[in-house]
Design a protein around this motif. Structure first.
Motif, short mmCIF file in Angstrom:
data_model
loop_
_atom_site.label_atom_id
_atom_site.label_comp_id
_atom_site.label_asym_id
_atom_site.label_seq_id
_atom_site.Cartn_x
_atom_site.Cartn_y
_atom_site.Cartn_z
N ASN A 137 -14.99 -58.62 36.16
CA ASN A 137 -16.04 -58.30 35.63
C ASN A 137 -14.72 -57.04 34.84
O ASN A 137 -15.18 -56.50 33.79
N ASP A 138 -13.32 -56.89 35.28
CA ASP A 138 -12.12 -55.87 34.24
C ASP A 138 -10.59 -56.43 34.51
O ASP A 138 -10.24 -55.82 34.82
N PRO A 139 -10.71 -57.78 33.74
CA PRO A 139 -9.97 -58.31 33.69
C PRO A 139 -8.27 -57.71 33.58
O PRO A 139 -6.93 -57.61 34.11
N ALA A 140 -8.66 -56.91 32.55
CA ALA A 140 -7.32 -56.73 31.58
C ALA A 140 -7.33 -55.14 32.35
O ALA A 140 -6.29 -54.71 32.98
N TRP A 141 -7.95 -54.35 33.20
CA TRP A 141 -7.75 -53.32 34.49
C TRP A 141 -6.99 -54.26 35.62
O TRP A 141 -6.10 -53.82 35.91
N VAL A 142 -7.34 -54.75 36.09
CA VAL A 142 -6.91 -55.87 37.18
C VAL A 142 -4.86 -56.05 36.78
O VAL A 142 -4.16 -56.12 37.63
N SER A 143 -5.37 -56.58 35.15
CA SER A 143 -4.08 -56.67 34.47
C SER A 143 -2.91 -55.61 34.61
O SER A 143 -1.90 -56.26 34.28
N GLU A 144 -3.66 -54.41 34.04
CA GLU A 144 -2.64 -53.63 34.17
C GLU A 144 -2.49 -52.74 35.64
O GLU A 144 -0.86 -52.50 35.02
N GLY A 182 -1.24 -55.02 37.79
CA GLY A 182 -0.11 -55.41 37.73
C GLY A 182 0.95 -55.25 37.19
O GLY A 182 2.57 -55.11 38.02
N ARG A 183 0.98 -55.02 35.70
CA ARG A 183 1.84 -54.00 35.23
C ARG A 183 2.48 -53.08 35.33
O ARG A 183 3.52 -52.94 36.06
N ALA A 212 6.92 -50.74 38.57
CA ALA A 212 7.51 -49.38 39.57
C ALA A 212 8.53 -49.82 40.67
O ALA A 212 9.89 -49.03 40.82
N ARG A 213 8.15 -51.15 40.57
CA ARG A 213 8.99 -51.85 41.51
C ARG A 213 10.81 -52.20 41.06
O ARG A 213 11.74 -51.28 41.14
N GLU A 214 10.57 -51.59 39.61
CA GLU A 214 11.96 -52.19 38.61
C GLU A 214 12.68 -50.66 38.57
O GLU A 214 13.86 -50.68 38.33
N GLU A 215 11.47 -49.67 38.61
CA GLU A 215 11.93 -48.16 38.15
C GLU A 215 12.28 -47.34 39.18
O GLU A 215 13.05 -46.49 39.34
N LEU A 275 1.36 -45.04 36.75
CA LEU A 275 2.15 -45.72 35.70
C LEU A 275 1.07 -46.61 34.87
O LEU A 275 1.49 -47.11 33.86
N CYS A 276 -0.80 -46.54 35.37
CA CYS A 276 -1.65 -47.14 34.72
C CYS A 276 -1.99 -46.48 33.61
O CYS A 276 -2.25 -45.36 33.59
N SER A 277 -1.82 -46.93 32.53
CA SER A 277 -2.76 -46.53 31.57
C SER A 277 -4.29 -46.95 30.69
O SER A 277 -4.69 -45.94 29.98
#
Length: 142
Positions: free
Chosen positions: A67-74, A76-77, A82-85, A93-95
């Motif tokens: 129902n909210d795949p954009a949020w789930v994708s966000e 993951g991003r 966070a891991r990289e930084e 870091l979620c927008s």
């Protein structure tokens, strides 16, 4: 820990698919967090018409994926960033925020937690319908 949780689940006709425990070592190895909860374990109904129905926060994960795949994708991003930084709290870091749960779904999830607790501990602590009743109503949100 897993054997105790699995045995109790079998006694109340739940399946303990998996879970996590947090440990620390201070001389002896000790459990340092809750275990055997709907947030720490993935449980499911063991039999009947509802066999395999998720009784854990996994239900909500799956609902949001649908129902909210954009949020789930966000999420993951943000976790990747966070891991990289080397950032500990990826949530900063979620927008975007997730969509709100429909009121009925929110109430049913709350009842799922209460009813599962009643079943698992074998006492009626919460005023909530039997778990099978709640899970039957949640099916339409799958």
């Amino acid at each position: 820990c897993n054997e105790v949780i699995t045995k109790r689940c079998e006694e109340v006709e739940l399946i303990n698919y998996d879970g996590k425990i947090e440990l620390f070592k201070f001389g002896d190895l000790c459990v340092c967090d809750v275990l055997g909860t709907l947030d720490e374990n993935r449980f499911a109904i063991a039999g009947g018409d509802l066999k395999g129905e998720q009784v854990s926060k996994e239900f909500l994960r799956q609902w949001y994926k649908k129902n909210d795949p954009a949020w789930v994708s966000e999420i993951g991003r943000a976790k990747k960033q966070a891991r990289e930084e080397g950032v500990e709290n990826w949530k900063w870091l979620c927008s975007r925020e997730p969509i709100s749960l429909p009121k009925e779904l929110s109430d049913l999830v709350s009842q799922m937690y209460m009813s599962a607790a009643n079943l698992y501990i074998g006492r009626e602590i919460f005023d909530s319908p039997p778990l099978e009743t709640v899970m039957g109503k949640l099916k339409k949100y799958r």
